[in-house]
Enzyme design. Structure first.
Site, PDB file in Angstrom:
ATOM      1  CB  SER A  55      -0.885   0.063   1.256  1.00  0.00           C
ATOM      2  OG  SER A  55      -2.024  -0.705   1.067  1.00  0.00           O
ATOM      3  CD  GLU A  62       0.070  19.427  -8.665  1.00  0.00           C
ATOM      4  OE1 GLU A  62       0.444  18.372  -8.126  1.00  0.00           O
ATOM      5  OE2 GLU A  62       0.865  20.280  -9.105  1.00  0.00           O
ATOM      6  CB  SER A  63      -5.123  15.792  -4.799  1.00  0.00           C
ATOM      7  OG  SER A  63      -5.882  15.164  -3.789  1.00  0.00           O
ATOM      8  CG  HIS A  68      -3.887  -2.493  -0.971  1.00  0.00           C
ATOM      9  ND1 HIS A  68      -3.045  -2.362   0.106  1.00  0.00           N
ATOM     10  CD2 HIS A  68      -4.166  -3.802  -1.061  1.00  0.00           C
ATOM     11  CE1 HIS A  68      -2.835  -3.541   0.656  1.00  0.00           C
ATOM     12  NE2 HIS A  68      -3.499  -4.438  -0.033  1.00  0.00           N
ATOM     13  CB  CYS A  83      -7.035  19.891  -6.929  1.00  0.00           C
ATOM     14  SG  CYS A  83      -7.622  18.807  -5.631  1.00  0.00           S
ATOM     15  CD  GLU A 248      26.969 -17.991   1.214  1.00  0.00           C
ATOM     16  OE1 GLU A 248      27.041 -17.660   2.404  1.00  0.00           O
ATOM     17  OE2 GLU A 248      25.884 -18.276   0.647  1.00  0.00           O
TER      18      GLU A 248
END
Ligand code: SPD
Length: 436
Positions: A55, A62-63, A68, A83, A248
């Site tokens: 999320s 502008e907003s 999600h 906006c 490893e």
């Protein structure tokens, strides 16, 4: 303009599941979508959820853009809210469709705050005018992107700078390095923290110096795992060591550490080290008996290629390959976060080494979930990790090497276990524990 804002509710189907579970890629895609649409970015916050999903929100002048994701459905729900007339949210829509490799996208547009339904009033800012004006300064973009190491019930999140420094899927696991704000560069494997530049000393000093300072005659050492190089670096502080073999399994861990974690990997070219890229379990099966004075099991958590490093068969080989005065130290997981792995391993080691020769000790590793981490020290000959310690010598060693976590007091205190841990390690081994 007939409304204050345009709100596009977006459905993306048939996306890449891998991308939809990848916080940095999603944040990057959302930022790019905002930039392309002409928005001014103020802030971004992104989180990963258990077991899948991301999320996040990009706050723009502008907003906002919000998302999600459901990787398991290859689906993302996105809100694009802008906006004014300067930003076109449909540009963001197209950009995100490409970024998520969506097979199908659909959207509906809502006009938010229809002007014909609104009545504008005058607001007298009064004394607040200066503050309000100052707030119109150009915004500075701050990012809040988090790496989360978690299971279904417990998580530890660490904020990083947003861009991944290294990512490669090896034949065994996903290896990544993030640049965190508080802990420097951080190595993760399959989304689990392995070590970070700023707190790896706790782990490596404790897994190595606790056993080595009570057994100062160690000459030949074997490290299973440990591809970042931190354990080898600490072993080689002890001048009596003649040879170190490190096995490893994952070459990618070694390569990434060499390139991006030089403070850990600095000793990987030491002439005393024989670095083998291979399976530690197979290596030990074929190794001669009584070959090593000290075996270090510096494994990752018991998933993927490390599962076998928590098995009785493996530790029987460890026992066989130790000299009569030999000892072993293993990272043995968190008594809280991975309680069953911790308990099973403790019982397994007590069966193989005898209970009186198995000692659990703790260290505080800040970047691991719960912070409480355990190590287990086992011997064949019963050298006790506290009563056999020469405290003055160990204090001198810590001072000479400017150790960051280990000191003589911490050494002794590490074996003082909380009651709940004493209880779970001393519980009689069960048939199931033996079988694992
Ligand atoms: N969850 C972390 C378990 C410990 C992993 N080992 C770290 C390797 C450091 N050399």
């Amino acid at each position: 303009m007939k409304s204050l804002g345009r709100h596009i509710l977006v459905e993306f189907h048939g996306c890449s599941a891998e991308i939809l579970n990848d916080v940095p890629r999603i944040e990057h895609g959302m930022l790019e979508a905002a930039v392309q649409s002409g928005a001014t970015i103020i802030n971004s916050v992104f989180h990963h959820f258990s077991p899948f999903g991301v999320s996040g929100v990009i706050v723009i002048q502008e907003s906002h853009l919000a998302i999600h994701t459901w990787p398991e459905y290859r689906y993302a729900a996105v809100d694009l809210f802008t906006c004014g007339d300067s930003v076109n949210p449909w540009v963001s829509y197209e950009s995100l469709k490409g970024a998520f490799q969506a097979e199908h996208g659909s959207a509906i547009e809502l006009n938010r705050g229809q002007l014909e339904l609104l009545e504008k009033i005058d607001i007298d800012l009064g004394d607040m005018r200066d503050t309000a004006t100052r707030k119109l300064m150009p915004p500075k973009h701050s990012r809040s992107v988090w790496f989360t190491d978690k299971d279904e019930n417990i998580a530890l999140s660490i904020r990083h700078k947003g861009d991944r420094i290294f990512q490669e899927r090896s034949p065994y696991q996903l290896v990544e390095i993030f640049d965190t704000f508080k802990y420097g560069k951080m190595l993760t494997v399959d989304k689990m923290v392995m070590c970070s530049e700023k707190d790896e000393t706790a782990y490596h000093e404790m897994i190595i110096h606790v056993p080595m300072l009570v057994n100062p005659a160690v000459k030949n050492v074997l490290v299973i795992g440990g591809g970042d190089g931190g354990s080898v670096r600490e072993i080689l502080r002890h001048p009596q060591v003649e040879s170190v073999t490190m096995v490893e399994i994952d070459e990618v861990v070694v390569r990434a550490s060499r390139e991006f974690l030089p403070s850990l990997s600095s000793a990987l070219d030491d002439p005393k080290l024989d670095l083998i890229i291979g399976d530690g379990i197979e290596y030990l099966k074929n190794a001669p008996s009584e070959r090593f004075d000290f075996i270090v099991v510096d494994s990752s958590d018991p998933v993927g290629p490390s599962v076998g490093l928590f098995s009785a068969d493996f530790y029987k080989d460890v026992y066989r390959c130790l000299t009569p005065d030999g000892m072993m130290a293993a990272q043995s997981e968190s008594p809280r976060f991975n309680q069953s792995a911790f308990v099973d391993l403790s019982h397994c080691l007590q069966n193989i080494f005898e209970p009186q020769n198995v000692h659990t000790y703790l260290a505080f590793i800040q970047t691991y979930p719960t912070g409480m981490w355990s190590f287990t020290y086992c011997t064949k000959n019963g050298v006790h990790p506290v009563t056999a310690l020469d405290a003055d010598k160990s204090a001198q060693f810590a001072a000479d090497h400017d150790l960051q976590y280990y000191n003589s007091d911490v050494h002794q205190a590490a074996f003082c276990l909380p009651t709940f841990i004493k209880k779970i390690v001393s519980r009689p081994a069960t048939a199931e524990a033996h079988a694992q």
